[in-house]
Scaffold this motif. Structure first.
Motif, PDB file in Angstrom:
ATOM      1  N   VAL A  92      54.824 -29.023  -1.180  1.00  0.00           N
ATOM      2  CA  VAL A  92      53.899 -28.741  -2.504  1.00  0.00           C
ATOM      3  C   VAL A  92      52.698 -29.250  -2.671  1.00  0.00           C
ATOM      4  N   CYS A  93      52.543 -30.608  -2.377  1.00  0.00           N
ATOM      5  CA  CYS A  93      51.331 -31.259  -2.857  1.00  0.00           C
ATOM      6  C   CYS A  93      50.367 -30.570  -1.585  1.00  0.00           C
ATOM      7  N   PHE A  94      50.632 -30.312  -0.391  1.00  0.00           N
ATOM      8  CA  PHE A  94      49.747 -29.669   0.320  1.00  0.00           C
ATOM      9  C   PHE A  94      49.103 -28.255  -0.112  1.00  0.00           C
ATOM     10  N   LEU A  95      50.045 -27.731  -0.588  1.00  0.00           N
ATOM     11  CA  LEU A  95      49.828 -26.278  -0.975  1.00  0.00           C
ATOM     12  C   LEU A  95      48.792 -26.544  -2.275  1.00  0.00           C
ATOM     13  N   LEU A  96      49.191 -27.198  -3.250  1.00  0.00           N
ATOM     14  CA  LEU A  96      48.469 -27.699  -4.274  1.00  0.00           C
ATOM     15  C   LEU A  96      46.902 -27.789  -4.037  1.00  0.00           C
ATOM     16  N   ALA A  97      46.557 -28.699  -2.848  1.00  0.00           N
ATOM     17  CA  ALA A  97      45.088 -28.970  -2.460  1.00  0.00           C
ATOM     18  C   ALA A  97      44.686 -28.180  -1.575  1.00  0.00           C
ATOM     19  N   VAL A  98      45.483 -27.094  -0.735  1.00  0.00           N
ATOM     20  CA  VAL A  98      44.725 -26.110  -0.082  1.00  0.00           C
ATOM     21  C   VAL A  98      44.294 -24.810  -0.896  1.00  0.00           C
ATOM     22  N   ILE A  99      45.462 -24.469  -1.802  1.00  0.00           N
ATOM     23  CA  ILE A  99      45.061 -23.247  -2.504  1.00  0.00           C
ATOM     24  C   ILE A  99      43.780 -23.193  -3.452  1.00  0.00           C
ATOM     25  N   PRO A 100      43.370 -24.194  -4.145  1.00  0.00           N
ATOM     26  CA  PRO A 100      42.013 -24.182  -4.817  1.00  0.00           C
ATOM     27  C   PRO A 100      40.925 -24.106  -3.779  1.00  0.00           C
ATOM     28  N   LEU A 101      41.000 -24.700  -2.612  1.00  0.00           N
ATOM     29  CA  LEU A 101      40.007 -24.639  -1.621  1.00  0.00           C
ATOM     30  C   LEU A 101      39.822 -23.331  -1.068  1.00  0.00           C
ATOM     31  N   VAL A 102      41.075 -22.733  -0.600  1.00  0.00           N
ATOM     32  CA  VAL A 102      41.129 -21.456  -0.129  1.00  0.00           C
ATOM     33  C   VAL A 102      40.391 -20.392  -1.137  1.00  0.00           C
ATOM     34  N   SER A 103      40.721 -20.526  -2.577  1.00  0.00           N
ATOM     35  CA  SER A 103      40.235 -19.828  -3.750  1.00  0.00           C
ATOM     36  C   SER A 103      38.865 -19.935  -3.688  1.00  0.00           C
ATOM     37  N   LEU A 104      38.271 -21.197  -3.640  1.00  0.00           N
ATOM     38  CA  LEU A 104      36.822 -21.352  -3.637  1.00  0.00           C
ATOM     39  C   LEU A 104      36.139 -20.621  -2.467  1.00  0.00           C
ATOM     40  N   ILE A 105      36.598 -20.693  -1.443  1.00  0.00           N
ATOM     41  CA  ILE A 105      36.002 -20.007  -0.320  1.00  0.00           C
ATOM     42  C   ILE A 105      36.066 -18.459  -0.333  1.00  0.00           C
ATOM     43  N   TRP A 106      36.939 -18.058  -0.783  1.00  0.00           N
ATOM     44  CA  TRP A 106      37.387 -16.364  -1.065  1.00  0.00           C
ATOM     45  C   TRP A 106      36.433 -16.067  -2.061  1.00  0.00           C
ATOM     46  N   GLU A 107      36.381 -16.771  -3.180  1.00  0.00           N
ATOM     47  CA  GLU A 107      35.388 -16.239  -4.104  1.00  0.00           C
ATOM     48  C   GLU A 107      33.859 -16.283  -3.666  1.00  0.00           C
ATOM     49  N   THR A 108      33.651 -17.554  -3.077  1.00  0.00           N
ATOM     50  CA  THR A 108      32.099 -17.733  -2.616  1.00  0.00           C
ATOM     51  C   THR A 108      31.773 -16.314  -1.681  1.00  0.00           C
ATOM     52  N   VAL A 109      32.805 -16.057  -0.560  1.00  0.00           N
ATOM     53  CA  VAL A 109      32.623 -15.127   0.260  1.00  0.00           C
ATOM     54  C   VAL A 109      32.455 -13.884  -0.263  1.00  0.00           C
TER      55      VAL A 109
END
Length: 358
Positions: A92-109
């Motif tokens: 759960v902690c891993f997903l909480l750390a990865v999801i914002p990063l993936v969301s940031l990259i997706w939004e920027t792209v």
């Protein structure tokens, strides 16, 4: 007496044997429980009229941990349940750390690709009306490469030599003082480094705003990272290598140059590249010292320049659709630049890693 022995053996033979294999949940149980938790969270979110998907995700994570712990305790026992609880919390902690990063990259792209093309990468903002589409980021790329390059040329040798001193020669109060100030500089805000160079270089010495001034501030931020990473890499070099070289009569400075540094060169280069990636996104010192420019300035020692972080801030501050698109495209270029540096660092670390073999 013999009859008592026979009865005892019969009782022992009729006693139930403990099970050799404990019941286990199937391998697909975590995936099934995750799907169940998501479904329940969606139902709770709809029933409670929760508009934020973040709340739905947190509810799903909590349900997954609770259901996984309870089901494992019921089937496999309390010991395995505690192990499953720790594993679930880690995921759960891993997903909480990865999801914002993936969301940031997706939004920027997603937003940056609308303005990112060859014209954008090959032109500057000279003579471009900011409310209209057009213009590019070429002048900011040139400024970033020159400023980061100069900062690396200043900080890397100083940081490397400081780390060599601390590991190989440092003893007593001076070494402790150097270590203390390196720790302090590691947490220094970037704006403080910019203010220091602004006061010393521009106000006291009366030099003009330039890319070199910004590079000196970036070098201050980069130096402690290089010192710390290099120091840790040098500590990993086995003392047996140093002792073997010294036993052959090789001077200490030559041992460091020919034995210690080549052994740790992979980690040192990795640390330098990660430090470069760290300072590439700094904007506060650039705003104070480089002052921004709309045209191309290839001379970092004369006149104002731009950089990718400053360009993003500048375009976002204009507040129109065209400038927003340019800001997102420049942010995408900056992310790609940092990602390339990290990939190079990993490649060098793998290339220089000790080869296993007989």
């Amino acid at each position: 007496m013999s009859n008592a022995v026979i009865d005892t053996s019969q009782v022992a033979g009729n006693a139930p044997r403990p099970a050799l294999k404990q019941p286990r949940l199937p391998q697909w149980a975590p995936i099934g429980l995750a799907v169940l938790a998501i479904a329940l969270a969606c139902g709770i979110g709809v029933a409670a009229d929760l508009s934020s998907k973040t709340q739905w995700g947190l509810i799903a994570a909590l349900l997954f941990v609770v259901i996984s712990f309870g089901l494992t305790a019921k089937v496999e026992g309390s010991r395995q349940a505690r192990d499953k609880l720790a594993t679930s919390l880690i995921w759960v902690c891993f997903l909480l750390a990865v999801i914002p990063l993936v969301s940031l990259i997706w939004e920027t792209v997603d937003r940056g690709r609308t303005a990112l093309d060859g014209y954008f990468l090959g032109h500057s903002m000279e003579g471009v009306q900011t409310i209209l589409p057009g213009g590019g980021v070429y002048h900011a790329i040139i400024g970033t490469l020159e400023q980061v390059g100069i900062a690396t040329a200043i900080a890397a040798p100083i940081g490397l030599l400081t780390a060599v001193y601390l590991v190989e020669y440092g003893r007593g109060r001076l070494a402790k003082a150097v270590t203390f100030f390196v720790d302090v500089m590691t947490g220094i805000p970037s704006i403080v480094a910019g203010l220091f160079i602004l006061t010393f270089w521009i106000i006291v010495l009366d030099f003009d705003y330039s890319g070199f001034a910004g590079a000196m501030a970036l070098a201050i931020l980069m130096m402690p990272i290089v010192v710390r990473s290099t120091e840790e890499m040098l500590k990993l070099v086995p003392n047996e290598l140093r002792e073997a070289s010294l036993a052959l009569g090789v001077p200490k400075w030559r041992t460091i140059l020919k034995v210690v540094l080549p052994t740790a060169i992979g980690g040192i280069i990795t640390g330098v590249m990660l430090a470069v990636a760290r300072i590439a996104g700094e904007s506060a010192p650039i705003m104070l010292l480089v002052f921004g420019a709309t045209g191309i300035n290839n001379n970092p020692f004369d006149g104002a320049q731009s950089s990718l972080p400053y360009y993003v801030y500048e375009q976002w501050q204009l507040g129109n659709d065209a400038s927003y698109n340019r800001a997102w495209a420049a942010a995408l270029v900056l992310i790609a630049f940092v990602m390339i540096l990290n990939l190079l660092a990993r490649g060098v670390a793998r290339w220089k890693a000790p080869k296993s073999g007989r």
